[in-house]
Design a protein around this motif. Structure first.
Motif, PDB file in Angstrom:
ATOM      1  N   ALA A  73     -68.452  22.729 -22.032  1.00 22.79           N
ATOM      2  CA  ALA A  73     -67.102  22.806 -22.594  1.00 22.79           C
ATOM      3  C   ALA A  73     -66.080  22.945 -21.469  1.00 22.79           C
ATOM      4  CB  ALA A  73     -66.991  23.969 -23.580  1.00 22.79           C
ATOM      5  N   GLY A  74     -66.377  23.780 -20.495  1.00 19.01           N
ATOM      6  CA  GLY A  74     -65.488  23.928 -19.341  1.00 19.01           C
ATOM      7  C   GLY A  74     -65.389  22.657 -18.522  1.00 19.01           C
ATOM      8  N   GLN A  75     -66.499  21.955 -18.370  1.00 12.20           N
ATOM      9  CA  GLN A  75     -66.487  20.700 -17.616  1.00 12.20           C
ATOM     10  C   GLN A  75     -65.687  19.624 -18.358  1.00 12.20           C
ATOM     11  OE1 GLN A  75     -67.712  20.171 -14.398  1.00 12.20           O
ATOM     12  NE2 GLN A  75     -66.358  18.443 -14.722  1.00 12.20           N
ATOM     13  N   ILE A  76     -65.818  19.598 -19.672  1.00  7.26           N
ATOM     14  CA  ILE A  76     -65.036  18.649 -20.482  1.00  7.26           C
ATOM     15  C   ILE A  76     -63.547  18.940 -20.299  1.00  7.26           C
ATOM     16  CG2 ILE A  76     -64.411  18.032 -22.868  1.00  7.26           C
ATOM     17  CD1 ILE A  76     -67.016  16.719 -21.857  1.00  7.26           C
ATOM     18  N   ALA A  77     -63.156  20.211 -20.343  1.00  7.32           N
ATOM     19  CA  ALA A  77     -61.747  20.566 -20.149  1.00  7.32           C
ATOM     20  C   ALA A  77     -61.261  20.066 -18.801  1.00  7.32           C
ATOM     21  CB  ALA A  77     -61.552  22.073 -20.276  1.00  7.32           C
ATOM     22  N   ALA A  78     -62.084  20.201 -17.761  1.00  2.40           N
ATOM     23  CA  ALA A  78     -61.702  19.699 -16.437  1.00  2.40           C
ATOM     24  C   ALA A  78     -61.597  18.179 -16.454  1.00  2.40           C
ATOM     25  CB  ALA A  78     -62.711  20.164 -15.384  1.00  2.40           C
TER      26      ALA A  78
END
Length: 119
Positions: A73-78
């Motif tokens: 989820a954090g990587q998608i946000a990035a």
């Protein structure tokens, strides 16, 4: 049985490649794809490849896999370039909370103002 693919589960079918989805990232344990009914300019679902009914079931049955979903989820946000402006990660649990597919999944939403409290 938790973790096993379910024949009647839409997200298990996406994992198996039986139902098309706009996949934006895939790891050994997760798949991330665009929501077909986006609620924000950036709205991506992150699911574990293994079937767990909801976030609580996932966390209890496979804590490392739950961590994988959150990391993605954090990587998608990035990848979606919404880290600086802010983003939301949502797990709806139960029909009363808006869960319509009973396979654990995180919604990653961003790209617009996200008021609190939501709905």
């Amino acid at each position: 049985m938790a973790g096993e693919p379910q024949a009647d589960c839409l997200f298990c079918k996406i994992v198996a490649g039986e139902v098309p989805a706009t996949v934006v990232r895939e790891t050994e344990t997760t798949v991330a794809f665009r929501d077909i009914n986006p609620q924000a300019p950036s709205h991506v679902l992150v699911i574990p490849k293994a079937h767990y009914a909801d976030a609580a079931d996932l966390a209890a049955g496979a804590p490392q896999l739950a961590a994988d979903v959150l990391r993605e989820a954090g990587q998608i946000a990035a990848d979606e370039k919404v880290v600086e402006s802010g983003y939301r990660v949502v797990f709806n649990t139960g029909a009363g909370a808006g869960q319509t597919v009973f396979h654990a999944h995180a919604h990653v939403l961003g790209g617009r103002g996200l008021q609190w409290p939501p709905g």
